[in-house]
Design a protein around this motif. Structure first.
Motif, mmCIF file in Angstrom:
data_model
loop_
_atom_site.group_PDB
_atom_site.id
_atom_site.type_symbol
_atom_site.label_atom_id
_atom_site.label_comp_id
_atom_site.label_asym_id
_atom_site.label_seq_id
_atom_site.Cartn_x
_atom_site.Cartn_y
_atom_site.Cartn_z
ATOM 1 N N CYS A 26 0.831 -1.215 0.000
ATOM 2 C CA CYS A 26 0.000 0.000 0.000
ATOM 3 C C CYS A 26 0.858 1.255 0.000
ATOM 4 N N GLY A 27 2.075 1.173 0.537
ATOM 5 C CA GLY A 27 2.994 2.305 0.536
ATOM 6 C C GLY A 27 3.460 2.696 -0.853
ATOM 7 N N LEU A 28 3.229 1.823 -1.837
ATOM 8 C CA LEU A 28 3.589 2.138 -3.217
ATOM 9 C C LEU A 28 2.524 2.959 -3.923
ATOM 10 N N PHE A 29 1.436 3.235 -3.210
ATOM 11 C CA PHE A 29 0.413 4.148 -3.723
ATOM 12 C C PHE A 29 0.756 5.523 -3.169
ATOM 13 N N ALA A 30 1.229 6.424 -4.018
ATOM 14 C CA ALA A 30 1.643 7.753 -3.565
ATOM 15 C C ALA A 30 0.442 8.544 -3.056
ATOM 16 N N THR A 31 0.600 9.153 -1.891
ATOM 17 C CA THR A 31 -0.474 9.961 -1.308
ATOM 18 C C THR A 31 0.082 11.294 -0.831
ATOM 19 N N GLY A 32 -0.826 12.203 -0.620
ATOM 20 C CA GLY A 32 -0.469 13.440 0.046
ATOM 21 C C GLY A 32 -0.346 13.178 1.542
ATOM 22 N N VAL A 33 0.100 14.186 2.270
ATOM 23 C CA VAL A 33 0.261 14.074 3.719
ATOM 24 C C VAL A 33 -0.523 15.209 4.364
ATOM 25 N N ALA A 34 -1.264 14.874 5.417
ATOM 26 C CA ALA A 34 -2.079 15.872 6.113
ATOM 27 C C ALA A 34 -1.905 15.731 7.609
ATOM 28 N N VAL A 35 -2.129 16.803 8.310
ATOM 29 C CA VAL A 35 -2.234 16.763 9.770
ATOM 30 C C VAL A 35 -3.691 17.057 10.097
ATOM 31 N N ILE A 36 -4.309 16.133 10.832
ATOM 32 C CA ILE A 36 -5.673 16.329 11.306
ATOM 33 C C ILE A 36 -5.574 17.064 12.627
ATOM 34 N N THR A 37 -6.229 18.212 12.729
ATOM 35 C CA THR A 37 -6.218 18.969 13.978
ATOM 36 C C THR A 37 -7.631 19.080 14.524
ATOM 37 N N THR A 38 -7.703 19.109 15.823
ATOM 38 C CA THR A 38 -8.967 19.315 16.525
ATOM 39 C C THR A 38 -8.612 19.884 17.893
ATOM 40 N N GLY A 39 -9.577 20.147 18.708
ATOM 41 C CA GLY A 39 -9.272 20.663 20.035
ATOM 42 C C GLY A 39 -10.517 21.149 20.737
ATOM 43 N N VAL A 40 -10.362 21.282 22.046
ATOM 44 C CA VAL A 40 -11.448 21.755 22.897
ATOM 45 C C VAL A 40 -10.870 22.796 23.845
#
Length: 195
Positions: A26-40
């Motif tokens: 699955c690592g051979l499928f190139a993807t973007g990278v994101a940071v999921i943010t949340t908070g309270v």
């Protein structure tokens, strides 16, 4: 059932899939990278993922996958929403920071709060702020679906950060096509990178 489907079922019955092999393939499928943010209450939290996709334009739905044991689950449940921050090619260090089991957090990370009160990384490539619509079980991960309520592109014209074959790297646009930068200096991603 087609012959091809029967063949796949037959193969699966004979030989279980090794999780490490699955991760490598699955690592051979190139993807973007994101940071999921949340908070309270002004306490931001975040984690790095590469399991993001757009689901629907009407209504505007997206999803990401989060490990069942992720530290983000409780905060996500309490906040009722999240922001998907797409990272630019120069944000590899930030991606690694949020990928660890005990991330460095938001110290020295430029961020602000959107109209929903959820944290947004100020120097990301783009962002989508969402209200959580549903969470579905998916093996050792949960599939988190959100409806987009706010979006932006603070870093116009920047190249994305890409995950491929266990490595993070920037892409450079050449003559309208993308090519991987820094092929010779591949840096592996820590095992805890995805949530």
């Amino acid at each position: 059932m087609s012959a091809a489907a029967r063949s796949l079922v037959h193969m699966h019955e004979k030989q279980p899939i090794d999780p490490r092999s699955l991760r490598q393939v699955c690592g051979l499928f190139a993807t973007g990278v994101a940071v999921i943010t949340t908070g309270v209450d002004g306490r931001p939290e975040g984690t790095t993922v590469n399991s993001f996709t757009s689901v629907s334009l009407e209504p505007p739905l997206v999803l990401f996958c989060l490990h069942k044991h992720s530290r983000l689950h409780e905060v996500l449940k309490e906040s009722g929403g999240f922001t998907v921050n797409f990272l630019s090619g120069r944000q590899e260090k930030l991606a690694r920071s949020f990928a660890g089991r005990r991330p460095e957090g938001f110290q020295n990370v430029p961020h602000h709060y959107g109209s929903t009160g959820l944290p947004v990384l100020s120097e990301g490539l783009a962002y989508l702020t969402c209200t959580t619509v549903d969470v579905h079980a998916g093996g050792d991960h949960d599939i988190v679906v959100g409806e987009v309520v706010e979006l932006g592109v603070p870093e116009h014209g920047k190249e994305p950060l890409i995950f491929f074959d266990g490595s993070l790297g920037a892409l450079e646009a050449e003559a309208g096509r993308f090519s991987r930068a820094g092929r010779e200096t591949r840096t592996p991603v820590p095992a805890a990178r995805a949530s």
